[in-house]
Scaffold this motif. Structure first.
Motif, PDB file in Angstrom:
ATOM      1  N   GLU A  31       0.827  -1.205   0.000  1.00 54.25           N
ATOM      2  CA  GLU A  31       0.000   0.000   0.000  1.00 54.25           C
ATOM      3  C   GLU A  31       0.865   1.260   0.000  1.00 54.25           C
ATOM      4  O   GLU A  31       0.544   2.229  -0.694  1.00 54.25           O
ATOM      5  CB  GLU A  31      -0.937   0.008   1.205  1.00 54.25           C
ATOM      6  N   GLU A  32       1.930   1.261   0.767  1.00 54.58           N
ATOM      7  CA  GLU A  32       2.817   2.423   0.852  1.00 54.58           C
ATOM      8  C   GLU A  32       3.487   2.718  -0.479  1.00 54.58           C
ATOM      9  O   GLU A  32       3.853   3.861  -0.755  1.00 54.58           O
ATOM     10  CB  GLU A  32       3.864   2.202   1.939  1.00 54.58           C
ATOM     11  N   SER A  33       3.643   1.713  -1.319  1.00 54.73           N
ATOM     12  CA  SER A  33       4.271   1.924  -2.624  1.00 54.73           C
ATOM     13  C   SER A  33       3.321   2.640  -3.587  1.00 54.73           C
ATOM     14  O   SER A  33       3.750   3.121  -4.628  1.00 54.73           O
ATOM     15  CB  SER A  33       4.709   0.593  -3.231  1.00 54.73           C
ATOM     16  N   GLY A  34       2.024   2.653  -3.237  1.00 51.76           N
ATOM     17  CA  GLY A  34       1.038   3.274  -4.114  1.00 51.76           C
ATOM     18  C   GLY A  34       0.439   2.296  -5.116  1.00 51.76           C
ATOM     19  O   GLY A  34      -0.422   2.657  -5.897  1.00 51.76           O
ATOM     20  N   ASN A  35       0.900   1.057  -5.086  1.00 48.42           N
ATOM     21  CA  ASN A  35       0.416   0.040  -6.013  1.00 48.42           C
ATOM     22  C   ASN A  35       0.490  -1.307  -5.307  1.00 48.42           C
ATOM     23  O   ASN A  35       1.582  -1.823  -5.081  1.00 48.42           O
ATOM     24  CB  ASN A  35       1.276   0.026  -7.283  1.00 48.42           C
ATOM     25  N   VAL A  36      -0.675  -1.872  -4.960  1.00 46.75           N
ATOM     26  CA  VAL A  36      -0.658  -3.140  -4.221  1.00 46.75           C
ATOM     27  C   VAL A  36      -0.101  -4.294  -5.060  1.00 46.75           C
ATOM     28  O   VAL A  36       0.108  -5.381  -4.537  1.00 46.75           O
ATOM     29  CB  VAL A  36      -2.041  -3.506  -3.645  1.00 46.75           C
ATOM     30  N   PHE A  37       0.132  -4.044  -6.346  1.00 47.41           N
ATOM     31  CA  PHE A  37       0.742  -5.043  -7.222  1.00 47.41           C
ATOM     32  C   PHE A  37       2.153  -4.634  -7.640  1.00 47.41           C
ATOM     33  O   PHE A  37       2.665  -5.099  -8.658  1.00 47.41           O
ATOM     34  CB  PHE A  37      -0.127  -5.278  -8.455  1.00 47.41           C
ATOM     35  N   ASP A  38       2.781  -3.760  -6.868  1.00 49.14           N
ATOM     36  CA  ASP A  38       4.098  -3.226  -7.206  1.00 49.14           C
ATOM     37  C   ASP A  38       5.114  -4.357  -7.399  1.00 49.14           C
ATOM     38  O   ASP A  38       5.374  -5.143  -6.474  1.00 49.14           O
ATOM     39  CB  ASP A  38       4.578  -2.292  -6.092  1.00 49.14           C
ATOM     40  N   PRO A  39       5.702  -4.467  -8.589  1.00 46.64           N
ATOM     41  CA  PRO A  39       6.639  -5.568  -8.846  1.00 46.64           C
ATOM     42  C   PRO A  39       7.925  -5.494  -8.023  1.00 46.64           C
ATOM     43  O   PRO A  39       8.504  -6.522  -7.687  1.00 46.64           O
ATOM     44  CB  PRO A  39       6.928  -5.467 -10.342  1.00 46.64           C
ATOM     45  N   ASP A  40       8.365  -4.286  -7.673  1.00 47.68           N
ATOM     46  CA  ASP A  40       9.583  -4.166  -6.867  1.00 47.68           C
ATOM     47  C   ASP A  40       9.355  -4.661  -5.440  1.00 47.68           C
ATOM     48  O   ASP A  40      10.193  -5.375  -4.881  1.00 47.68           O
ATOM     49  CB  ASP A  40      10.083  -2.721  -6.854  1.00 47.68           C
ATOM     50  N   ALA A  45       9.627  -9.027  -1.407  1.00 50.40           N
ATOM     51  CA  ALA A  45       8.906  -9.981  -0.552  1.00 50.40           C
ATOM     52  C   ALA A  45       9.289 -11.412  -0.918  1.00 50.40           C
ATOM     53  O   ALA A  45       9.513 -12.247  -0.044  1.00 50.40           O
ATOM     54  CB  ALA A  45       7.396  -9.779  -0.680  1.00 50.40           C
ATOM     55  N   ARG A  46       9.376 -11.670  -2.194  1.00 50.09           N
ATOM     56  CA  ARG A  46       9.777 -13.004  -2.646  1.00 50.09           C
ATOM     57  C   ARG A  46      11.187 -13.331  -2.160  1.00 50.09           C
ATOM     58  O   ARG A  46      11.454 -14.421  -1.663  1.00 50.09           O
ATOM     59  CB  ARG A  46       9.707 -13.097  -4.165  1.00 50.09           C
TER      60      ARG A  46
END
Length: 84
Positions: A31-40, A45-46
């Motif tokens: 959420e903090e990245s502005g995109n809950v699907f943020d690839p970075d 996380a991976r």
């Protein structure tokens, strides 16, 4: 014997609640990245959470991902028990 009188139940419940704390905190990173699907963020996380297995202590892996210790505030916000 009552279900709640056992220390086993208390330990299991604690682990379940702690998992919710970690889950809410990790989701907050997206959420903090502005995109809950943020690839970075997903890649990080991976790298630090999902693929590290038992290579390091779990608390160290979390710190590597978030840069700090877990924060309960995200779970409290998710449960409506704290202000956003």
């Amino acid at each position: 014997q009552h279900l709640f009188s056992s220390s086993h139940y208390a330990a299991g419940y604690y682990v379940y609640m702690w998992a919710q704390v970690l889950d809410a905190d990790v989701f907050a990173a997206f959420e903090e990245s502005g995109n809950v699907f943020d690839p970075d963020v997903a890649s990080k996380a991976r790298q630090y959470i999902y693929s590290s297995g038992n290579t390091e202590a779990p608390d160290e892996l979390f710190r590597s991902f978030r840069g700090r210790d877990p924060d309960i505030k995200f779970l409290l916000e998710k449960l409506g028990l704290a202000n956003n």
